[in-house]
Design a protein around this motif. Structure first.
Motif, PDB file in Angstrom:
ATOM      1  N   ALA A 150       0.849  -1.187   0.000  1.00 12.75           N
ATOM      2  CA  ALA A 150       0.000   0.000   0.000  1.00 12.75           C
ATOM      3  C   ALA A 150       0.886   1.239   0.000  1.00 12.75           C
ATOM      4  CB  ALA A 150      -0.902   0.009   1.227  1.00 12.75           C
ATOM      5  N   VAL A 151       0.565   2.194  -0.870  1.00  9.44           N
ATOM      6  CA  VAL A 151       1.356   3.427  -0.988  1.00  9.44           C
ATOM      7  C   VAL A 151       0.462   4.630  -0.716  1.00  9.44           C
ATOM      8  CG1 VAL A 151       2.804   4.862  -2.473  1.00  9.44           C
ATOM      9  CG2 VAL A 151       2.881   2.359  -2.690  1.00  9.44           C
ATOM     10  N   GLN A 152       0.762   5.358   0.345  1.00 11.00           N
ATOM     11  CA  GLN A 152       0.043   6.611   0.625  1.00 11.00           C
ATOM     12  C   GLN A 152       0.559   7.666  -0.345  1.00 11.00           C
ATOM     13  OE1 GLN A 152       1.849   9.270   3.134  1.00 11.00           O
ATOM     14  NE2 GLN A 152       0.664  10.579   1.764  1.00 11.00           N
ATOM     15  N   GLU A 153      -0.317   8.093  -1.242  1.00 11.66           N
ATOM     16  CA  GLU A 153       0.079   9.046  -2.274  1.00 11.66           C
ATOM     17  C   GLU A 153       0.151  10.461  -1.714  1.00 11.66           C
ATOM     18  OE1 GLU A 153       1.140   7.836  -4.817  1.00 11.66           O
ATOM     19  OE2 GLU A 153       0.016   6.068  -5.404  1.00 11.66           O
ATOM     20  N   TYR A 154       0.864  11.334  -2.419  1.00 15.71           N
ATOM     21  CA  TYR A 154       0.935  12.738  -2.019  1.00 15.71           C
ATOM     22  C   TYR A 154       0.604  13.614  -3.214  1.00 15.71           C
ATOM     23  CZ  TYR A 154       5.681  12.278  -3.970  1.00 15.71           C
ATOM     24  OH  TYR A 154       6.755  12.008  -4.788  1.00 15.71           O
ATOM     25  N   GLY A 155      -0.613  14.078  -3.278  1.00 10.59           N
ATOM     26  CA  GLY A 155      -1.020  14.967  -4.356  1.00 10.59           C
ATOM     27  C   GLY A 155      -1.273  14.245  -5.662  1.00 10.59           C
ATOM     28  N   VAL A 156      -0.243  13.599  -6.196  1.00 10.82           N
ATOM     29  CA  VAL A 156      -0.346  12.836  -7.442  1.00 10.82           C
ATOM     30  C   VAL A 156       0.381  11.511  -7.248  1.00 10.82           C
ATOM     31  CG1 VAL A 156      -0.530  14.845  -8.957  1.00 10.82           C
ATOM     32  CG2 VAL A 156       1.717  13.973  -8.353  1.00 10.82           C
ATOM     33  N   PRO A 157      -0.020  10.461  -7.977  1.00  9.57           N
ATOM     34  CA  PRO A 157       0.667   9.168  -7.840  1.00  9.57           C
ATOM     35  C   PRO A 157       2.126   9.267  -8.269  1.00  9.57           C
ATOM     36  CG  PRO A 157      -1.442   8.912  -8.946  1.00  9.57           C
ATOM     37  CD  PRO A 157      -1.189  10.378  -8.868  1.00  9.57           C
ATOM     38  N   ASN A 158       2.986   8.525  -7.588  1.00 16.87           N
ATOM     39  CA  ASN A 158       4.398   8.460  -7.946  1.00 16.87           C
ATOM     40  C   ASN A 158       4.572   7.279  -8.908  1.00 16.87           C
ATOM     41  OD1 ASN A 158       7.253   7.860  -7.921  1.00 16.87           O
ATOM     42  ND2 ASN A 158       7.428   9.139  -6.116  1.00 16.87           N
ATOM     43  N   ALA A 159       4.480   7.581 -10.201  1.00 15.73           N
ATOM     44  CA  ALA A 159       4.486   6.526 -11.226  1.00 15.73           C
ATOM     45  C   ALA A 159       5.765   5.705 -11.181  1.00 15.73           C
ATOM     46  CB  ALA A 159       4.305   7.151 -12.608  1.00 15.73           C
ATOM     47  N   ALA A 160       6.913   6.366 -10.937  1.00 13.65           N
ATOM     48  CA  ALA A 160       8.191   5.647 -10.924  1.00 13.65           C
ATOM     49  C   ALA A 160       8.228   4.633  -9.786  1.00 13.65           C
ATOM     50  CB  ALA A 160       9.350   6.632 -10.795  1.00 13.65           C
ATOM     51  N   LEU A 161       7.665   4.989  -8.642  1.00 18.64           N
ATOM     52  CA  LEU A 161       7.621   4.058  -7.509  1.00 18.64           C
ATOM     53  C   LEU A 161       6.701   2.886  -7.824  1.00 18.64           C
ATOM     54  CD1 LEU A 161       8.301   3.212  -4.634  1.00 18.64           C
ATOM     55  CD2 LEU A 161       6.490   4.740  -3.815  1.00 18.64           C
ATOM     56  N   HIS A 162       5.535   3.172  -8.385  1.00 18.81           N
ATOM     57  CA  HIS A 162       4.599   2.101  -8.742  1.00 18.81           C
ATOM     58  C   HIS A 162       5.247   1.127  -9.722  1.00 18.81           C
ATOM     59  CE1 HIS A 162       0.618   4.316  -7.600  1.00 18.81           C
ATOM     60  NE2 HIS A 162       1.566   4.467  -6.698  1.00 18.81           N
ATOM     61  N   GLU A 163       5.938   1.682 -10.724  1.00 17.54           N
ATOM     62  CA  GLU A 163       6.581   0.832 -11.726  1.00 17.54           C
ATOM     63  C   GLU A 163       7.674  -0.018 -11.104  1.00 17.54           C
ATOM     64  OE1 GLU A 163       7.888   3.642 -14.597  1.00 17.54           O
ATOM     65  OE2 GLU A 163       5.851   4.139 -15.272  1.00 17.54           O
ATOM     66  N   GLY A 164       8.457   0.576 -10.191  1.00 17.05           N
ATOM     67  CA  GLY A 164       9.526  -0.163  -9.522  1.00 17.05           C
ATOM     68  C   GLY A 164       8.991  -1.300  -8.670  1.00 17.05           C
ATOM     69  N   LEU A 165       7.882  -1.043  -7.985  1.00 16.84           N
ATOM     70  CA  LEU A 165       7.266  -2.095  -7.163  1.00 16.84           C
ATOM     71  C   LEU A 165       6.695  -3.211  -8.039  1.00 16.84           C
ATOM     72  CD1 LEU A 165       5.430   0.208  -4.579  1.00 16.84           C
ATOM     73  CD2 LEU A 165       7.353  -1.315  -4.083  1.00 16.84           C
ATOM     74  N   ALA A 166       6.017  -2.833  -9.107  1.00 18.19           N
ATOM     75  CA  ALA A 166       5.436  -3.834 -10.008  1.00 18.19           C
ATOM     76  C   ALA A 166       6.531  -4.677 -10.655  1.00 18.19           C
ATOM     77  CB  ALA A 166       4.590  -3.143 -11.075  1.00 18.19           C
ATOM     78  N   ALA A 167       7.654  -4.046 -11.005  1.00 10.84           N
ATOM     79  CA  ALA A 167       8.773  -4.774 -11.616  1.00 10.84           C
ATOM     80  C   ALA A 167       9.353  -5.803 -10.656  1.00 10.84           C
ATOM     81  CB  ALA A 167       9.862  -3.787 -12.045  1.00 10.84           C
ATOM     82  N   ARG A 168       9.162  -5.580  -9.366  1.00  9.39           N
ATOM     83  CA  ARG A 168       9.658  -6.523  -8.348  1.00  9.39           C
ATOM     84  C   ARG A 168       8.610  -7.568  -7.985  1.00  9.39           C
ATOM     85  NH1 ARG A 168      12.445  -1.999  -8.132  1.00  9.39           N
ATOM     86  NH2 ARG A 168      14.522  -1.885  -7.153  1.00  9.39           N
ATOM     87  N   GLY A 169       7.499  -7.550  -8.713  1.00 10.34           N
ATOM     88  CA  GLY A 169       6.475  -8.577  -8.504  1.00 10.34           C
ATOM     89  C   GLY A 169       5.459  -8.255  -7.442  1.00 10.34           C
ATOM     90  N   ALA A 170       5.422  -6.993  -6.977  1.00 14.47           N
ATOM     91  CA  ALA A 170       4.478  -6.611  -5.937  1.00 14.47           C
ATOM     92  C   ALA A 170       3.151  -6.171  -6.539  1.00 14.47           C
ATOM     93  CB  ALA A 170       5.066  -5.486  -5.087  1.00 14.47           C
ATOM     94  N   GLU A 171       2.087  -6.310  -5.759  1.00 11.01           N
ATOM     95  CA  GLU A 171       0.777  -5.749  -6.107  1.00 11.01           C
ATOM     96  C   GLU A 171       0.665  -4.405  -5.393  1.00 11.01           C
ATOM     97  OE1 GLU A 171      -3.976  -6.363  -5.149  1.00 11.01           O
ATOM     98  OE2 GLU A 171      -2.565  -7.987  -4.696  1.00 11.01           O
TER      99      GLU A 171
END
Length: 285
Positions: A150-171
Motif C-alpha cells: 500500500a502506498v500513501q500518495e501525495y497529491g499525485v501518484p508516484n508513477a516511478a515508484l509504482h513501476e519499480g514495485l510492479a517490476a519486483r512482482g508486488a501488487e
C-alpha cells in the motif's frame, strides 16, 4: 531593492522568488537571513478528499492482515490517512495493524507522524528520499514477489515508484487522502511570474514537482510562458530533491543549484553562496 552588503553566503540584496506554500514564512526568513529580498509566490495548496480513494479498502485489508508493506510518503498524508481510516480503525487499532506490517517512512516527516501514532520498528528511507531510496530500503527487507504494497500518495501518484514495485512482482494498492490544487488566491503567484518575465527577479527556488507544474501552468494562462521559461534559464534556478529537479529538466530547465541534502536551509545557503558566480556567468551581475 533592499541594499545588503555582499559577503559570505549572501544574495547581495537580490530578489529571490519562492513557490513554497505551507512553509512560505520559513523560506522567506531564510532568504532574508542570507541577504536576499524574498518574493512569496505560493503555487499550491493541499486539498483533503471528501472520499479518500482506497482508504476504506486499505483499512479493511490492513485489519485483515492482507497488506504486507505500507509506504508512507508524507507527514500530512500519514496523519490524514489515520483520520480517513477512522470509520474502520481507530488510532490505537490503526497503529497496532501497521505494526504487523512492514512500514516504510519516506523521510523524517512521516517518521514523526508514525511516532505520534506510536508505531514501532518502521523503516526510515535515507536522503534524498526519492522513489529510488524507497525501493532500495525495501530491497534490503527481502523479495517483494507476490506481496501487497500500500502506498500513501501525495497529491499525485508516484508513477516511478509504482513501476519499480510492479517490476519486483508486488501488487500496488494506492491510497490517496489529498490532492494538490492552485492556491485560492493566485494573485501573488501571477504577480511574481510577471516580475520574473520582465527580469525583475533573478533567482527562483522550487521545492516540489507540483510547484513547477503549477507555476508554468499559470504562466501559460497569463500568456507569459515563453518569457518566464527564458527568465528561469537566464537567472539562478534552485531545486531540492530529485523529483523536483526531474520536473524542471522535463520542462527543458536545468537547475543551477541542487544541494546534496533536500532541505530548504541547504538550498537557500547554497544558492546564496553561488549567486554572484552563477549570475555573473549568465551575464546578470
Amino acid at each position: 531593492m533592499a541594499h545588503v552588503s555582499p559577503g559570505p553566503a549572501s544574495f547581495g540584496g537580490r530578489r529571490v522568488v519562492s513557490f513554497e506554500s505551507r512553509r512560505a514564512p520559513e523560506m522567506a526568513s531564510l532568504v532574508e537571513r542570507h541577504g536576499g529580498e524574498p518574493v512569496r509566490a505560493p503555487a499550491l495548496r493541499e486539498v483533503g478528499l471528501d472520499k479518500p480513494e482506497g482508504a476504506v479498502v486499505f483499512a479493511e485489508a490492513l485489519a485483515a492482515g492482507t497488506i504486507d508493506v505500507v509506504v508512507l510518503m508524507t507527514g500530512v498524508g500519514t496523519r490524514g490517512l489515520a483520520e480517513a481510516v477512522a470509520p474502520v480503525l481507530d488510532r490505537s487499532a490503526f497503529a497496532a495493524a501497521l505494526a504487523r506490517a512492514t512500514v516504510v517512512a519516506r523521510g523524517p516527516k512521516p517518521a514523526v507522524a508514525l511516532r505520534e501514532l506510536g508505531v514501532p520498528g518502521f523503516v526510515t528511507v535515507a536522503a534524498p528520499n526519492s522513489h529510488r531510496e524507497v525501493l532500495s530500503a525495501l530491497d534490503t527487507r527481502g523479495p517483494l514477489v507476490g506481496k501487497r504494497v500500500a502506498v500513501q500518495e501525495y497529491g499525485v501518484p508516484n508513477a516511478a515508484l509504482h513501476e519499480g514495485l510492479a517490476a519486483r512482482g508486488a501488487e500496488v494498492l494506492p491510497v490517496s487522502v489529498y490532492r494538490y490544487a492552485l492556491p485560492e488566491d493566485t494573485a501573488p503567484l501571477r504577480s511574481a511570474l510577471r516580475r520574473l518575465a520582465t527580469g525583475e527577479i533573478p533567482i527562483a527556488l522550487f521545492t516540489s514537482r507540483a510547484q513547477v507544474e503549477h507555476a508554468l501552468l499559470v504562466a501559460a494562462e497569463e500568456g507569459i510562458d515563453v518569457p518566464v521559461r527564458e527568465a528561469l534559464g537566464r537567472g539562478l534556478l534552485g531545486s531540492i530533491g530529485p523529483v523536483c529537479s526531474e520536473a524542471l529538466r522535463q520542462e527543458g530547465l536545468c537547475p543551477d543549484v541542487e544541494p546534496e541534502h533536500s532541505k530548504m536551509g541547504h538550498l537557500v545557503k547554497e544558492a546564496a553562496n553561488r549567486a554572484d558566480e552563477i549570475l555573473a556567468r549568465k551575464g546578470r551581475p
